[in-house]
Design an enzyme around this catalytic site. Structure first.
Site, mmCIF file in Angstrom:
data_model
loop_
_atom_site.group_PDB
_atom_site.id
_atom_site.type_symbol
_atom_site.label_atom_id
_atom_site.label_comp_id
_atom_site.label_asym_id
_atom_site.label_seq_id
_atom_site.Cartn_x
_atom_site.Cartn_y
_atom_site.Cartn_z
ATOM 1 N N ASP A 89 -8.157 43.697 -32.097
ATOM 2 C CA ASP A 89 -8.419 42.788 -30.986
ATOM 3 C C ASP A 89 -7.296 41.769 -30.815
ATOM 4 O O ASP A 89 -6.984 41.353 -29.697
ATOM 5 C CB ASP A 89 -9.749 42.067 -31.201
ATOM 6 C CG ASP A 89 -10.938 42.995 -31.004
ATOM 7 O OD1 ASP A 89 -10.747 44.119 -30.518
ATOM 8 O OD2 ASP A 89 -12.073 42.590 -31.331
ATOM 9 N N GLY A 90 -6.672 41.347 -31.926
ATOM 10 C CA GLY A 90 -5.550 40.417 -31.830
ATOM 11 C C GLY A 90 -4.389 41.002 -31.049
ATOM 12 O O GLY A 90 -3.716 40.300 -30.287
ATOM 13 N N ASP A 164 -10.269 32.131 -25.858
ATOM 14 C CA ASP A 164 -10.624 30.715 -25.875
ATOM 15 C C ASP A 164 -9.401 29.817 -25.969
ATOM 16 O O ASP A 164 -8.327 30.229 -26.415
ATOM 17 C CB ASP A 164 -11.581 30.404 -27.045
ATOM 18 C CG ASP A 164 -11.072 30.943 -28.373
ATOM 19 O OD1 ASP A 164 -9.948 30.593 -28.762
ATOM 20 O OD2 ASP A 164 -11.792 31.728 -29.015
ATOM 21 N N SER A 207 -16.221 30.989 -30.955
ATOM 22 C CA SER A 207 -17.340 30.189 -30.447
ATOM 23 C C SER A 207 -18.663 30.641 -31.044
ATOM 24 O O SER A 207 -19.512 29.819 -31.423
ATOM 25 C CB SER A 207 -17.392 30.273 -28.917
ATOM 26 O OG SER A 207 -18.527 29.619 -28.403
#
Length: 309
Positions: A89-90, A164, A207
């Site tokens: 995902d990074g 985010d 989050s």
């Protein structure tokens, strides 16, 4: 989310060209990457590879030689059908800086761990790419956040985030105070270690680990989540994506850290931040089996109950 238009699809079977982006990773997956490139070449797919990733591959006995390369978003070929991210995902988040506002669709093959964004498994990549090349996919638009300051050009123009934007304390000595206003109305003064402003995509990332809610993509909302707030009655709040959030930070060190997905900068507390929805979105390729709630259940074990099995 909408189904791909077969008549006007970006992907043209007559002469398909794709870009491949990746970062340095464990060399044990090189055989999978080698297999992927051989598969694409056999399918007569034109390939353009991110130059740093290509250099890494060539240093690890990579078989495909003399491929076209690109360096950044400026020289990314405009005629590509989609970008393929190789990693976790990074890596997908880093690929956003390459795509930016081009509208080029992106898909990810997971060579990492969780694979929430990069959700094509490496042992399923041929079948997945067959579906994409045959237009059996959906385009899911994902909103981004942008951050600006009147004092400084943040992140060299890469001031946008798919997951985010976060404000942290500079060191571990004491908390910071974050004065937050939405559309010029005071929201709160947060006494905390930091504050996360997350998109629906990012609501399942940092989050979530700080107690924030899961927000479905396309819902038209962002979430503001405090990090270790000093007041027990301060909770995450879901806000409209049309809001403008202004932040002022107070700290004993007169510094704080601002992160934008995987990028971060140290800033003086004289820096005021303005955060709002970015003027463009990212087009994620999703296969027919990749429903959002199925992904939640499989990747995050959301709602898993032994009584359902």
């Amino acid at each position: 989310m909408h189904f791909c238009d077969l008549r006007n699809s970006t992907i043209a079977m007559e002469q398909t060209k794709i870009a491949i982006f990746g970062r340095i990773f464990n060399s044990t997956v090189i055989p999978y990457v080698d297999h992927l490139f051989n598969y694409l070449i056999q399918r007569n797919i034109q390939i353009s590879v991110h130059v740093e990733f290509y250099d890494f591959l060539l240093k690890n006995d990579f078989s495909s030689q003399h491929l076209e390369t690109f360096t950044n978003h400026q020289d990314l070929p405009k005629d590509i059908s989609f970008l393929l991210s190789l990693g976790g995902d990074g890596t997908m988040l880093a690929a956003v800086s390459i795509i930016r506002d081009s509208g080029i669709p992106i898909a990810g093959i997971n060579f990492g761990r969780l694979g929430f964004l990069a959700n094509i498994q490496k042992n399923e990549m041929e079948a997945a790419l067959d579906q994409i090349l045959n237009k059996q996919f959906q385009i899911q638009k994902r909103a981004l956040l942008s951050v600006e300051s009147s004092h400084k050009d943040l992140f060299n123009g890469e001031n946008f985030a798919l997951n985010d934007i976060t404000v942290f304390r500079f060191d571990s000595s004491s908390m910071i105070t974050i004065d937050a206003k939405i559309d010029d109305e005071l929201l709160n003064s947060y006494w905390a270690d930091g504050l996360i402003i997350a998109t629906p995509t990012g609501s399942t990332a940092y989050s979530l680990s700080c107690g924030g809610p899961i927000i479905m993509p396309g819902s038209g909302n962002f979430v503001i989540t405090p990090i270790s707030p000093h007041n027990l009655n301060v909770r995450p709040i879901v806000v409209s994506e049309n809001m403008t959030l202004r932040l002022r930070i107070e700290s004993r060190t007169e510094k704080f850290i601002l992160s934008c997905d995987s990028k971060s900068e140290t800033l003086p507390t004289t820096t005021e931040l303005c955060i709002r929805k970015a003027p463009f979105s990212i087009n994620l390729i999703r296969l027919e089996k990749d429903g959002y709630f199925r992904t939640l259940r499989e990747k995050l074990l959301w709602g898993i109950d032994v009584r359902n099995y």
